[in-house]
Design an enzyme around this catalytic site. Structure first.
Site, PDB file in Angstrom:
ATOM      1  N   ASP A   1       0.872  -1.180   0.000  1.00 50.02           N
ATOM      2  CA  ASP A   1       0.000   0.000   0.000  1.00 50.02           C
ATOM      3  C   ASP A   1       0.911   1.233   0.000  1.00 50.02           C
ATOM      4  OD1 ASP A   1      -1.758   2.057   0.513  1.00 50.02           O
ATOM      5  OD2 ASP A   1      -2.730   1.094   2.224  1.00 50.02           O
TER       6      ASP A   1
ATOM      7  N   ASP B   1      -3.172   2.437  -5.790  1.00 53.33           N
ATOM      8  CA  ASP B   1      -1.954   2.362  -4.965  1.00 53.33           C
ATOM      9  C   ASP B   1      -1.866   1.114  -4.095  1.00 53.33           C
ATOM     10  OD1 ASP B   1      -3.783   3.005  -2.966  1.00 53.33           O
ATOM     11  OD2 ASP B   1      -2.334   4.238  -1.890  1.00 53.33           O
ATOM     12  N   GLU B   2      -2.600   0.068  -4.469  1.00 56.52           N
ATOM     13  CA  GLU B   2      -2.528  -1.159  -3.675  1.00 56.52           C
ATOM     14  C   GLU B   2      -2.454  -2.390  -4.567  1.00 56.52           C
ATOM     15  OE1 GLU B   2      -5.446  -1.682  -0.576  1.00 56.52           O
ATOM     16  OE2 GLU B   2      -5.437   0.479  -0.172  1.00 56.52           O
TER      17      GLU B   2
HETATM   18  P1  TTP Z   1      -5.532   5.383   0.392  1.00 53.64           P
HETATM   19  O1  TTP Z   1      -4.544   4.281   0.217  1.00 53.64           O
HETATM   20  O2  TTP Z   1      -6.792   5.075   1.147  1.00 53.64           O
HETATM   21  O3  TTP Z   1      -4.867   6.614   1.141  1.00 53.64           O
HETATM   22  P2  TTP Z   1      -3.424   7.256   1.012  1.00 53.64           P
HETATM   23  O4  TTP Z   1      -2.521   6.483   0.113  1.00 53.64           O
HETATM   24  O5  TTP Z   1      -3.574   8.695   0.660  1.00 53.64           O
HETATM   25  O6  TTP Z   1      -2.890   7.214   2.522  1.00 53.64           O
HETATM   26  P3  TTP Z   1      -2.292   5.998   3.357  1.00 53.64           P
HETATM   27  O7  TTP Z   1      -0.871   6.374   3.667  1.00 53.64           O
HETATM   28  O8  TTP Z   1      -3.146   5.964   4.593  1.00 53.64           O
HETATM   29  O9  TTP Z   1      -2.404   4.756   2.536  1.00 53.64           O
HETATM   30  O10 TTP Z   1      -5.961   5.946  -1.020  1.00 53.64           O
HETATM   31  C1  TTP Z   1      -5.083   6.025  -2.132  1.00 53.64           C
HETATM   32  C2  TTP Z   1      -5.345   7.287  -2.915  1.00 53.64           C
HETATM   33  O11 TTP Z   1      -6.703   7.307  -3.357  1.00 53.64           O
HETATM   34  C3  TTP Z   1      -5.157   8.550  -2.100  1.00 53.64           C
HETATM   35  O12 TTP Z   1      -3.809   9.010  -2.117  1.00 53.64           O
HETATM   36  C4  TTP Z   1      -6.108   9.513  -2.751  1.00 53.64           C
HETATM   37  C5  TTP Z   1      -7.210   8.642  -3.316  1.00 53.64           C
HETATM   38  N1  TTP Z   1      -8.405   8.729  -2.453  1.00 53.64           N
HETATM   39  C6  TTP Z   1      -9.388   9.670  -2.779  1.00 53.64           C
HETATM   40  O13 TTP Z   1      -9.259  10.388  -3.780  1.00 53.64           O
HETATM   41  N2  TTP Z   1     -10.481   9.786  -1.966  1.00 53.64           N
HETATM   42  C7  TTP Z   1     -10.650   9.024  -0.840  1.00 53.64           C
HETATM   43  O14 TTP Z   1     -11.663   9.157  -0.122  1.00 53.64           O
HETATM   44  C8  TTP Z   1      -9.628   8.051  -0.510  1.00 53.64           C
HETATM   45  C9  TTP Z   1      -9.768   7.209   0.735  1.00 53.64           C
HETATM   46  C10 TTP Z   1      -8.539   7.952  -1.344  1.00 53.64           C
HETATM   47 CA    CA Z   2      -2.261   4.209   0.310  1.00 56.94          CA
END
Ligand code: TTP
Ligand code: CA
Length: 370
Positions: free
Chosen positions: A10, A110-111
């Site tokens: 992730d 991103d996963e």
């Molecule tokens: P996430 O993996 O949920 O969040 P993140 O990568 O920003 O943070 P973390 O370090 O906790 O993993 O989501 C991946 C991307 O998806 C995030 O960078 C932006 C987008 N996203 C949105 O646009 N809206 C949302 O509500 C969420 C949860 C994510």
């Molecule tokens: Ca993430």
């Protein structure tokens, strides 16, 4: 057979981290990536934020106005989403990840899950070395940090990657499952949303440990057979869902209805361009290229016509797809002087994922063995 070992990767605060790399001078500041709705200057929601901004409670989903208030005392940076940038970085990182496993499944921008059972020969030690190599490679090539979970199945690997963020790595061996799950809240289980959580809270079930004490019959009565069984197994850290590459669809299309029936090219083109934009986002989300572009014209008498052309080389950029669709529409209108359009659409076919999947695990195993 080697024991199953899954890695979940992730990427940390992904969109905001991409923005920090594009402009390193903002790195020490709170960075907020916004989805502006365009209604007023500040209307819209936060897409994500860096960890500096999260210290102030600014996270995905909150209103931009609220974020501005919470960060009023700081020199926070607010940026609009730059999807093409995030897509291209994501694509390069996914290509790196594919090299480290036998089976690969990307689940979002991103996963991804990597089944490393074979190339780690079921050894947690080797899987850990693979995890470290992945972190190093992504950091070296894209300057992006990630959090990694390593476990005997997808459910635990996902929970593990979430366990230590940012830039963490958590390993859960078969022996550690119970201790790892014990005190975690039920809402950590993927698929447990607000409604399920509320129902469980009503029965005084807050932690996964408490969930594991519920009878499977009771769970099935509360949530139905499928979800009830899933929760029963999840509470025990059991999951046999395989890591599988999503199948490549044969086509992607977008169709829209025109404000009024017309053959006026100037009023049809903006609609077609919007559809092309949405289609390209999907194409890029899926990391696919297309070989052909088509337009679909649904006439006022509901007759359906299509026009297609094959591209010189596979593409997934908006310009190529939009320009070809526009050209096809012009040709269609010119060649059918009687036609009046009611709906219009754009379609791409000949879909493929760029391979770049030369497996380096044999090379990698040799490196580990040394
Ligand atoms: P996430 O993996 O949920 O969040 P993140 O990568 O920003 O943070 P973390 O370090 O906790 O993993 O989501 C991946 C991307 O998806 C995030 O960078 C932006 C987008 N996203 C949105 O646009 N809206 C949302 O509500 C969420 C949860 C994510
Ligand atoms: Ca993430």
């Amino acid at each position: 057979m080697a024991q199953r070992l899954i890695i979940h990767v992730d990427l940390d605060y992904f969109y905001a981290q991409c923005e920090e790399n594009a402009n390193p001078s903002i790195r020490a500041k709170p960075v907020v990536v916004c989805v502006y709705s365009g209604r007023t200057l500040d209307s819209g929601v936060v897409s994500t934020s860096n960890y500096e901004a999260r210290k102030y409670g600014v996270k995905a989903g909150i209103a931009i106005l609220t974020a501005k208030k919470q960060l009023a005392s700081t020199d926070a940076i607010f940026l609009p989403m730059n999807r093409p940038l995030y897509h291209s970085i994501s694509e390069r990182i996914m290509t790196i990840l594919r090299e480290y496993c036998d089976l690969f499944e990307r689940t979002s921008i991103d996963e991804a899950y990597l089944d490393v059972s074979e190339n780690s020969t079921g050894s947690y030690e080797t899987a850990e070395t693979i995890g470290r190599s992945i972190k190093k490679a992504i950091l070296r090539q894209e300057q992006i940090t990630c959090s990694i979970g390593i476990a005997p199945n997808k459910l635990l690997a996902k929970l593990a990657s979430d366990h230590m963020k940012p830039n963490g790595m958590t390993i859960v061996t078969a022996e550690q499952i119970h201790r790892f799950l014990n005190n975690q809240e039920v809402n950590r289980i993927p698929g447990v949303g607000k409604k399920v959580e509320e129902k469980l809270h009503n029965c005084n079930v807050k932690t996964i440990d408490e969930l594991s004490r519920l009878n499977p019959i009771v769970l099935q009565e509360m949530f139905g057979r499928k979800l009830g069984t899933f929760l029963y197994l999840a509470a025990r850290g059991e999951d046999d869902e395989p890591v599988h590459e999503k199948e490549i669809p044969t086509q992607i299309s977008r169709i829209g209805t025109l404000k009024e029936n017309t053959r006026d090219i100037d009023s049809i083109l903006p609609v077609l361009s919007e559809l092309a934009k949405s289609l390209v986002e999907k194409l890029q989300d899926e990391q696919m290229n297309c070989k052909s572009v088509s337009i679909i014209a649904i006439l006022s008498n509901l007759a359906i016509h299509t026009r297609s052309r094959t591209l010189e080389s596979s593409a997934k950029d908006l310009r190529t797809i939009d320009e070809n669709a526009q050209q096809l529409l012009r040709e269609f209108i010119e060649s059918t002087p009687q036609s009046t359009l009611r709906r219009v659409g754009v379609k791409v076919t000949g879909l493929s994922r760029p391979s770049g999947q030369t497996k380096i695990q044999s090379f990698f195993s040799a490196e580990v063995a040394r």
